[in-house]
Design an enzyme around this catalytic site. Sequence first.
Site, mmCIF file in Angstrom:
data_model
loop_
_atom_site.group_PDB
_atom_site.id
_atom_site.type_symbol
_atom_site.label_atom_id
_atom_site.label_comp_id
_atom_site.label_asym_id
_atom_site.label_seq_id
_atom_site.Cartn_x
_atom_site.Cartn_y
_atom_site.Cartn_z
ATOM 1 N N TRP A 251 0.820 -1.215 0.000
ATOM 2 C CA TRP A 251 0.000 0.000 0.000
ATOM 3 C C TRP A 251 0.850 1.259 0.000
ATOM 4 O O TRP A 251 1.873 1.348 0.676
ATOM 5 C CB TRP A 251 -0.892 0.011 1.251
ATOM 6 N N ASN B 247 0.075 5.781 0.064
ATOM 7 C CA ASN B 247 -0.802 6.935 -0.117
ATOM 8 C C ASN B 247 0.019 8.221 -0.187
ATOM 9 O O ASN B 247 0.890 8.319 -1.035
ATOM 10 C CB ASN B 247 -1.951 6.980 0.892
ATOM 11 N N ASP B 248 -0.227 9.204 0.642
ATOM 12 C CA ASP B 248 0.259 10.575 0.430
ATOM 13 C C ASP B 248 1.755 10.677 0.136
ATOM 14 O O ASP B 248 2.575 10.016 0.778
ATOM 15 C CB ASP B 248 -0.011 11.434 1.668
ATOM 16 N N TRP C 161 2.739 9.673 9.908
ATOM 17 C CA TRP C 161 1.832 10.180 8.882
ATOM 18 C C TRP C 161 2.464 11.311 8.071
ATOM 19 O O TRP C 161 3.663 11.541 8.112
ATOM 20 C CB TRP C 161 0.510 10.620 9.528
ATOM 21 N N ARG D 123 -3.359 17.897 11.680
ATOM 22 C CA ARG D 123 -2.391 17.086 10.953
ATOM 23 C C ARG D 123 -1.843 17.777 9.698
ATOM 24 O O ARG D 123 -2.377 18.751 9.211
ATOM 25 C CB ARG D 123 -2.990 15.733 10.568
#
Length: 653
Positions: A136, A138-139, A198, A262
């Site tokens: 996986w 993402n950002d 994150w 965030r």
Amino acid sequence: MDTNLPSHRTTSTSDLGDAHYTVLPDGNSSPVISPRRPLRGFIVILASVVFLVSLVALIISQSQQPLDAAERGRQPSTSKTKSFSDISSPVPRGVAQGVSAKSNPSFSGHEVSYNWTNAMFSWQRTAYHFQPEKNWMNDPDGPLYHKGWYHLFYQYNPDSAVWGNITWGHAVSVDLIHWLYLPIAMVPDRWYDLNGVWTGSATLLPDGQIVMLYTGDTDNSVQVQNLAYPANLSDPLLLDWVKYSGNPVLVPPPGIADDKFRDPTTGWLGPDGKWRVTIGSKVNTTGISLVYTTTNFTTYELLDHVLHAVPGTGMWECVDFYPVSINGSRGLDTSANGPGLKYVLKASLDDTKLDYYALGTYFSENDTWVPDNPAEDVGIGLRYDYGRYYASKTFYDPEKERRILWGWINETDTETDDLEKGWASLQTIPRTVLFDNKTGTNLIQWPVEEVESLRLNSTDFDGVLVEPGSVVELNIGTATQLDIYADFEIESFGSEETNETDGGCSGGAVQRSSLGPFGLLVIADQTLSELTPVYFRLANSSGGGLKTYFCADERRSTKATDVFNQVYGSEVPVLDDEKHSMRVLVDHSIVESFAQGGRTVITSRVYPTEAIYGSARLFLFNNATGVNVKATLKIWELNSAFIHPFPLDQLQS
């Protein structure tokens, strides 16, 4: 290095004698068989007859037995186009932990997974877009340039093809196209990031230091901001990172929820010598960008007002803030200030999973930002990309004096499919970002020039006539990896207006009007049973004259029923002296489309079952009722970027 020169050929209208013309099917009509392949058509028909006879016999002999899952997956879907509001359970991953949806759960209803094959899954993997070897992603995180290398960090799950256990993946490139995978940069191993390392951003200080601010999800599920920095600045690869011993450096301030704080931005330097960083949040339903000042990136002061706020836009994620020159052709460092600039404020909206930006004025004396056009404020106006695109981030490239934009393309199939193929999501081709000084109202985005290094043989088509209701095949062979430039000229039949209702892109490519739609059919098979139209549609403007929409229609892109697909698009400015022009990058299952030099951009995520490998084709189409269209095209086949691990063993030896 390949020293062979790319081949080139030019095709004029007179050379298209074998091109077939047929009405663009609407999904309810029978597939069109190319008259140039009669033997293939006969074989298909014969095979269909044999299959139907066998199926009837099977039904008669097993009339009391239900279809198994594989057979049900082959049945044609009669359901309407899905939307995310149709998705019931399970809840998309990430939502329960206070972040946006990070995957698509199974769709509701009676549909089951399509009978995917390994060959189909293998073809979906792109050839020149960045994605990890597996699992996986993402950002994009902390992109930067250091000692000859472009660095990309990204949200990554090293254990699975679904979101979770988020670490920072890491890759480097000398040209933003040919990437090399490096070892993981940071893992969730402290109380302040135990539930995930994150999204974050890099700030390059004048003395050469690099500071990385990132959001950590604590052991108590509180979103905090943490500081990290390279262990060895002399290392061009920045392999090792140190987390600051005093983390977290920021915690949610009073009035801000623990899970609504965030994604810190790159810092910019104010006239008072202090650095500013903005962080996304919300108060009730108002999206906001908090501003902190710092001199050392370890201690911060929260301003008593926000940089900007827009009621009704919900949680702002992945906020970005940077200047653009109103008359220049180069990008600007994030700390640039003074006359001749506008400032871009961008937010990724958690409620809609869309990236919005607005142009405005930054007042450095009190750290506030005001949009040029309140009707096109953040979250209610312009978007970077009108397709499948989210969590974008820019950085300044000092090597070529340009601002580069990254964006995340997430999947629209199911988690079950992602787990079976072993990977999920990828990044767009990096784009340069500039202010559009022709319109004065928008940005323009364009693929970085380095993508041209992938070009192989090219084909030109000059003045191809596409009559109303027709489709013309462009004979270029396999159409899986392409860079397409296309200009369209409209030949009116005497009327320059249309009385059709202005529905924008919503009707898709099969909804006909006197002036459109017209454009390209990419990732299409020979019979047009699968196709992805990228096109223009013209409509009357309330102020007189015409306005133009740029659209992409995914609804016929696949026969699979467990895929979310829809029509994307928006209005695009077309000036009086301009033709209707588009550039389209095709890379297997990704189509990135740029209209009018990049004023409007659409990323499409498609999952064909027939239009794959050697069966992928390219067509022109004109579904207008009242105009001819002449198309001039230049098309390159693109090579693979051959993304692979960095040979660290050779480096050490």
